[in-house]
Design an enzyme around this catalytic site. Structure first.
Site, PDB file in Angstrom:
ATOM      1  N   ASP A   1     -33.392-111.653  38.417  1.00  0.00           N
ATOM      2  CA  ASP A   1     -34.811-111.921  38.229  1.00  0.00           C
ATOM      3  C   ASP A   1     -35.672-111.257  39.301  1.00  0.00           C
ATOM      4  O   ASP A   1     -36.767-111.731  39.623  1.00  0.00           O
ATOM      5  CB  ASP A   1     -35.078-113.431  38.193  1.00  0.00           C
TER       6      ASP A   1
ATOM      7  N   ASP B   1     -43.475 -82.979  49.626  1.00  0.00           N
ATOM      8  CA  ASP B   1     -42.075 -82.629  49.386  1.00  0.00           C
ATOM      9  C   ASP B   1     -41.682 -81.576  50.422  1.00  0.00           C
ATOM     10  O   ASP B   1     -41.861 -80.381  50.195  1.00  0.00           O
ATOM     11  CB  ASP B   1     -41.915 -82.103  47.960  1.00  0.00           C
TER      12      ASP B   1
ATOM     13  N   ARG C   1     -31.992 -75.471  54.005  1.00  0.00           N
ATOM     14  CA  ARG C   1     -33.149 -75.332  53.111  1.00  0.00           C
ATOM     15  C   ARG C   1     -34.402 -75.556  53.931  1.00  0.00           C
ATOM     16  O   ARG C   1     -34.430 -76.417  54.815  1.00  0.00           O
ATOM     17  CB  ARG C   1     -33.071 -76.335  51.951  1.00  0.00           C
TER      18      ARG C   1
ATOM     19  N   HIS D   1     -41.694 -83.300  41.106  1.00  0.00           N
ATOM     20  CA  HIS D   1     -41.566 -82.154  40.210  1.00  0.00           C
ATOM     21  C   HIS D   1     -42.656 -82.336  39.158  1.00  0.00           C
ATOM     22  O   HIS D   1     -42.448 -82.973  38.129  1.00  0.00           O
ATOM     23  CB  HIS D   1     -40.166 -82.102  39.590  1.00  0.00           C
TER      24      HIS D   1
ATOM     25  N   HIS E   1     -41.453 -75.372  42.686  1.00  0.00           N
ATOM     26  CA  HIS E   1     -41.915 -76.123  41.518  1.00  0.00           C
ATOM     27  C   HIS E   1     -43.321 -76.634  41.785  1.00  0.00           C
ATOM     28  O   HIS E   1     -43.783 -76.696  42.927  1.00  0.00           O
ATOM     29  CB  HIS E   1     -40.962 -77.290  41.223  1.00  0.00           C
TER      30      HIS E   1
END
Length: 441
Positions: free
Chosen positions: A41, A272, A409, A362, A355
């Site tokens: 719940d 991002d 990255r 995205h 993107h």
């Protein structure tokens, strides 16, 4: 901390733009999200449907927006009724009266009145716009209403003949950001950049990935972005070679790199940002060589952003830089043109270059893909990410051992302007010198 947020008039202006593009004598429906059960719940923290939010700014579950274009154009919100008992347990509700006044709807009603009013307004309309397939429960509800209208044909009432997916229209509006949206996205990038700085300062060997994730969330909230825009990636060592690694459960090892892909959310808008840095504050020569290659590719792609540019062209530029760099490092062998033609570097640069970014990480918007190339020409007001990367699996025997288990990255958020571009990600260190200086203060 106070931030400049979206003026309510902007939501009304967006509804007017949708109405202007609808057919005469038509009607449109947009449904809010419902709460989602997490366990028994208890529910997950509520996240509003971003298309619905874009048109309303209204952040309660189960609401419905109706736009009517007939002799006149008007907007109608249906929302949960004021309920003192429910509000004691679960929090305050806006209610129909306040919603109409505070959110600039032409009319507002309690949700219990939705079906009768919807069926009344569907009668004798030519077309219905809705987000087809987006929320199956609402699709079913709409089909039920249409069946009710068709059942009145003996009374001379006609049901709409055209069912139109409104998402392409809405997505095109969302793709070009207004000055108010851009202001919020600048703010959330600044907040997120501070979080990345904090993470760098708190990182050292022996701490766990989730502890660094906690530092990010703390900094987001401390500056007004209460929620992360997405599940943060905090990936030490070879975990960085897993593109969407979110377990964040391992200890960090001295001498390895840490890849963090994380951004806050402010007024619904996402940042991002990805940064990769040495856990002990000092790049090794091998790490430095790979990192600088990715950084060079990223910066040259960002510098090439301007109206008329495309992600396809930027991707070609990125591939050329990375391929030549991998040749220089001895990771790839052969002629540059042949290796590019063979897609040799895609073994290590696995994902796309970027993107759209906005209310969704995205974000929506047509890329105009042809033969897997994203050919949409950039226009002022678009915001996108640029995020090249290189990833070398721990068990990849095609590369020397010194490269294995390294993932890098680097990702920034970039606005297309009339003159060229504006990098919104200005305060998250990314040069080797900036990172080492911050981490070794």
């Amino acid at each position: 901390m106070k931030h400049t947020l979206m003026p309510v008039g902007e939501f009304a202006a967006r509804r007017a733009k949708v109405l202007a593009q609808m057919q005469d004598n038509s009607i449109a429906f947009f449904s809010a999200n419902s709460e989602v059960t997490r366990s028994n719940d208890t529910e997950y923290l509520f996240c509003q449907d971003k298309g619905f939010y874009y048109l309303t700014g209204f952040n309660e579950p189960d609401a419905v927006l109706m736009l009517v274009k007939s002799d006149s154009c008007h907007s109608v919100l249906f929302c949960l009724a004021k309920d003192p008992l429910a509000e004691v347990w679960h929090g305050r509700r806006v209610g129909a009266e306040n919603a109409q006044k505070d959110y600039q709807f032409d009319q507002a009603f309690e949700l219990a009145q939705l079906e009768d009013i919807a069926i009344e307004h569907l009668a004798n309309k030519c077309a219905v716009y809705y987000c087809r397939g987006h929320q199956k429960a609402f699709d079913t509800q709409l089909m039920h209403w249409l069946a009710q209208v068709k059942g009145q044909s003996r009374q001379g009432i006609k049901a709409p003949q055209s069912l139109i997916d409104v998402q392409p229209l809405l997505n095109e509006l969302r793709l070009i950001k207004s000055s108010a949206e851009i202001d919020i996205m600048r703010q959330v990038n600044q907040i997120s950049g501070k979080a990345h700085q904090r993470a760098m300062k708190k990182t050292h060997g022996g701490v766990f990935e989730y502890q660094i994730e906690a530092e990010l969330l703390h900094e987001f909230a401390r500056h007004g972005a209460r929620h992360a825009a997405y599940n943060s990636i905090v990936a030490g060592g070879e975990n960085a070679t897993i593109l969407h690694y979110t377990d964040n459960c391992d200890p960090l090892a001295d001498g390895e790199l840490l890849l963090i892909d994380a951004g806050g959310e402010l007024a619904g808008y996402a940042a991002d940002i990805t940064r990769t840095f040495p856990i002990n504050g000092r790049f090794t020569e091998q790490q430095k060589a790979l990192y600088q290659l990715v950084l060079d590719a990223q910066e040259q792609c960002i510098n090439a952003i301007k109206p008329g540019q495309t992600l396809a062209k930027l991707n070609e530029l990125c591939i050329e830089i990375l391929t030549q760099g991998l040749i220089d490092l001895g990771i790839l062998n052969g002629q540059l043109t042949e290796l590019i033609a063979d897609g040799a570097c895609k073994k290590y640069f696995i994902h796309g270059l970027g993107h759209w970014l906005g209310l969704d990480v995205h974000d929506v918007g047509d890329y105009q893909v042809e033969n897997r190339k994203q050919l949409r020409a950039f226009e002022p007001g678009m915001v996108l990410t640029i995020e090249p990367g290189l990833y070398f699996a721990k068990d990849d025997l095609d590369v020397e051992e010194q490269w294995r288990g390294i993932g890098i990255r680097i990702e920034d958020n970039v606005l297309v302007t009339d003159q060229g571009h504006e990098n919104l990600t200005t305060n998250a260190p990314k040069s080797i010198q900036e990172i080492e200086q911050l981490m070794n203060k």
